[in-house]
Design an enzyme around this catalytic site. Structure first.
Site, PDB file in Angstrom:
ATOM      1  N   GLY A  76       4.739  10.913   1.000  1.00 12.47           N
ATOM      2  CA  GLY A  76       4.967   9.749   1.866  1.00 12.47           C
ATOM      3  C   GLY A  76       3.828   9.574   2.844  1.00 12.47           C
ATOM      4  N   GLY A 134       2.171  10.160   5.675  1.00 14.54           N
ATOM      5  CA  GLY A 134       2.280  11.170   6.725  1.00 14.54           C
ATOM      6  C   GLY A 134       1.363  10.890   7.896  1.00 14.54           C
ATOM      7  N   LYS A 157      -4.398   3.737   8.935  1.00 12.83           N
ATOM      8  CA  LYS A 157      -4.438   5.105   8.418  1.00 12.83           C
ATOM      9  C   LYS A 157      -5.029   6.020   9.493  1.00 12.83           C
ATOM     10  CE  LYS A 157      -6.337   7.675   4.484  1.00 12.83           C
ATOM     11  NZ  LYS A 157      -7.119   7.528   3.244  1.00 12.83           N
ATOM     12  N   ASP A 202      -1.105  16.420  11.848  1.00 15.24           N
ATOM     13  CA  ASP A 202      -1.022  15.710  13.116  1.00 15.24           C
ATOM     14  C   ASP A 202      -0.898  14.210  12.940  1.00 15.24           C
ATOM     15  OD1 ASP A 202      -3.472  15.219  12.016  1.00 15.24           O
ATOM     16  OD2 ASP A 202      -4.634  16.224  13.576  1.00 15.24           O
ATOM     17  N   ARG A 213      -6.666  -0.392   6.445  1.00 10.64           N
ATOM     18  CA  ARG A 213      -6.871  -0.508   4.999  1.00 10.64           C
ATOM     19  C   ARG A 213      -6.067  -1.688   4.473  1.00 10.64           C
ATOM     20  NH1 ARG A 213      -5.823   4.786   1.370  1.00 10.64           N
ATOM     21  NH2 ARG A 213      -3.674   4.657   2.092  1.00 10.64           N
ATOM     22  N   ARG A 225       2.516   3.497  -5.494  1.00 11.68           N
ATOM     23  CA  ARG A 225       1.797   4.449  -6.339  1.00 11.68           C
ATOM     24  C   ARG A 225       2.682   4.874  -7.495  1.00 11.68           C
ATOM     25  NH1 ARG A 225      -0.758   7.054  -1.480  1.00 11.68           N
ATOM     26  NH2 ARG A 225      -0.332   5.475   0.091  1.00 11.68           N
ATOM     27  N   ASP A 268       0.036  10.464  -6.689  1.00 11.49           N
ATOM     28  CA  ASP A 268       0.302   9.780  -5.419  1.00 11.49           C
ATOM     29  C   ASP A 268      -0.920   8.994  -4.941  1.00 11.49           C
ATOM     30  OD1 ASP A 268      -0.538  12.596  -5.173  1.00 11.49           O
ATOM     31  OD2 ASP A 268      -0.733  12.134  -3.049  1.00 11.49           O
ATOM     32  N   ASN A 269      -2.036   9.153  -5.633  1.00 16.00           N
ATOM     33  CA  ASN A 269      -3.233   8.403  -5.255  1.00 16.00           C
ATOM     34  C   ASN A 269      -3.564   7.316  -6.260  1.00 16.00           C
ATOM     35  OD1 ASN A 269      -3.580   9.948  -2.955  1.00 16.00           O
ATOM     36  ND2 ASN A 269      -4.885  11.437  -3.981  1.00 16.00           N
TER      37      ASN A 269
END
Ligand code: AMP
Ligand code: MG
Length: 494
Positions: A90, A92, A113, A125, A176, A183, A252-253
């Site tokens: 997800g 993050g 992002k 973080d 972005r 995805r 996931d990419n």
């Protein structure tokens, strides 16, 4: 004083899906946002007014101020990372600000992002640092200029905070833009939970969003698999034609829209070799240059597994047909790639022997350690005039094999109907002079990160916006790196 309201005219659609598809989460404000880069042409394309935005840009693109109509979310997904399934990833460290309809009527996501923690952060973080943000900005915009489907970069902001990695680095946020951030891993998330209803809703959403107007023959979800497969075949062919190594083709990419996404460890090849790997964590070369088509097919098989259960077909039939689609990938890829290679070599017609001609050139490049980009660029002039051969020959460590190949290519050009000038122009239009060379990217990033000097980055970006046009003042940007750069490595840099 309260500022006047600012609207992006968001028309969100993803957040109309059920609540377990995402989390409502706002960006976490940063200490001292400063606008570093902004892409006014893209802003216009999105229907945003760069002039009206200007006074607020550093706040809007850091997440310190939300557009008044924004309802930000973080999207959930899963994914196969280096072959291993991770059932929940997800966003993050990203939030989707919202979706706009651009001037051409296309739906586009606008995402921050590096915007802070979300419920999907697990560890980490939620932040990004300047190096990777600049890299993604540069390479994604270069890919766009090369005519390759990709997410775009709208802005980069410095946060005025430090982000701790192996050492503290200046924090940054990238804005972005994507056709969507859905995805293969988004499908996997729901499929892994046996939530077929969610997979169906997602599939319907993707179909309506990315393949509108496309006719469905037979089962709708098989058709979706077919459609995504075609897009991926085209995309990976584009990568292979310019020598791009994505570096982290985890599911996931991989977008279902067919755009290149996630520019972490990516890099362009200088000398041609199919086993080229840049990523420091890709120890086994899973995502090596030459493996990319096979990996894409493997990823599509993971998508197929999520769709088979919702196909309105008997399971055995659904499996059989899905397998046939995945097997069809390599033929489709090959066709896109061969068409592209023919254009690169100035062939307007198509004969069976072309395949050997193309493959033999690559083999000679590999043994001769020739620079991939320069070989094709210099062949443009050689196609017009044999006096330009020497400049190509000089790129090969063993010129005898190259000379043999040139004789065959010349003979082939003789049979081809394209006029000489026409061929030159069409070859120049597909063989870039300028790619984001690793040594140039590193130089530009070092200047920005270590010296706070953005000039070299801006100069490089300006060159890369016109990759097919000779820019005599910028000729050195076409040059390959010094020998010491042969072992260049990239890092995921999260
Ligand atoms: P990536 O390597 O960028 O594809 O990210 C893989 C996963 O790790 C995604 O779910 C990201 O959201 C998450 N991730 C990466 N970097 C961070 C970070 N600094 N903080 C929180 N999550 C992260
Ligand atoms: Mg990612």
């Amino acid at each position: 004083m309260t500022p006047a309201p600012l609207f992006f005219r968001f028309k969100d659609s993803y957040s109309n899906l059920p609540a377990h598809f995402y989390a409502r989460v706002a960006p976490v404000a940063v200490a001292a946002p400063r606008l570093l880069l902004f892409n006014p042409a893209l802003a216009e394309e999105l229907g945003l007014d760069p002039v009206a935005l200007a006074p607020w840009a550093h706040l809007l693109f850091s997440g310190n101020r939300l557009p008044d109509d924004a309802a930000p979310i973080a999207m959930v997904y899963a994914g196969h990372q280096f072959g291993h399934f991770v059932s929940r990833l997800g966003d993050g460290r990203a939030v989707l600000l919202g979706e706009v309809i651009d001037r051409k009527g296309r739906r586009r996501d606008i995402q921050l992002k590096g915007s802070g923690k979300t419920p999907y952060s697990r560890q980490g973080d939620g932040r990004a640092w300047l190096g990777p943000v600049l890299r993604e900005y540069l390479v994604s915009e270069a890919m766009h200029a090369l005519g390759i489907p990709t997410t775009r970069a709208l802005a980069a902001v410095m946060t005025g905070e430090r982000v701790l990695r192996e050492q503290p680095w200046p924090g940054a946020i990238l804005t972005r833009v994507a056709a969507s951030h859905i995805r293969i891993g988004t499908f996997e998330y729901f499929a892994a939970r046996g939530d077929h209803q969610a997979v169906r809703l997602l599939a319907d959403h993707v179909w309506a969003r990315h393949f509108p107007g496309r006719e469905v023959q037979g089962d709708r979800y098989l058709a979706l698999l077919q459609a995504v497969t075609e897009r991926q075949a085209f995309l990976v062919a584009c990568w292979m034609l310019v020598g791009f190594v994505h570096g982290v083709m985890n599911t996931d990419n991989m977008t279902v829209s067919g755009e290149t996404m996630d520019y972490g460890p990516c890099a362009f090849m200088d000398t041609y070799h199919t086993e080229t790997v840049f990523s420091a964590i890709d120890h086994w070369g899973r995502y090596a240059f030459g493996n990319q088509p096979d990996v894409a097919a493997w990823n599509l098989a993971r998508l197929a597994e999520t769709l088979v259960p919702i196909m309105g077909l008997e399971e055995k039939v659904a499996l059989e047909r899905s397998r046939a689609v995945i097997h069809g990938f390599s033929g489709q890829f090959r066709q896109f790639w061969l068409d592209g290679m023919r254009r690169k070599l100035g062939l307007g017609s198509c004969v069976v022997e072309d395949v050997a001609l193309i493959e033999d050139l690559l083999a000679v490049m590999q043994t001769g350690a020739a620079d991939y980009t320069l070989t094709f660029r210099r062949l443009c002039a050689a196609a017009m005039d044999a006096s330009a051969d020497e400049a190509v020959r000089g790129l090969f460590a063993q010129s005898a094999a190259f000379d043999g190949w040139m004789v065959r290519w010349r003979a082939r050009l003789q049979q081809d109907a394209l006029g000489i000038q026409e061929r030159y122009v069409s070859m120049q239009a597909v063989n870039p002079a300028y790619i984001p060379r690793n040594h140039r990217v590193a130089e530009a990033l070092d200047a920005a990160v270590l010296q706070g000097e953005i000039g070299p980055f801006e100069r490089l970006l300006t060159v890369l916006r016109h990759p097919f046009t000779d820019q005599p003042d910028m000729a050195e940007y076409a040059d390959p790196p010094p020998r010491s750069w042969q072992r260049f490595q990239t890092f995921c840099g999260t």
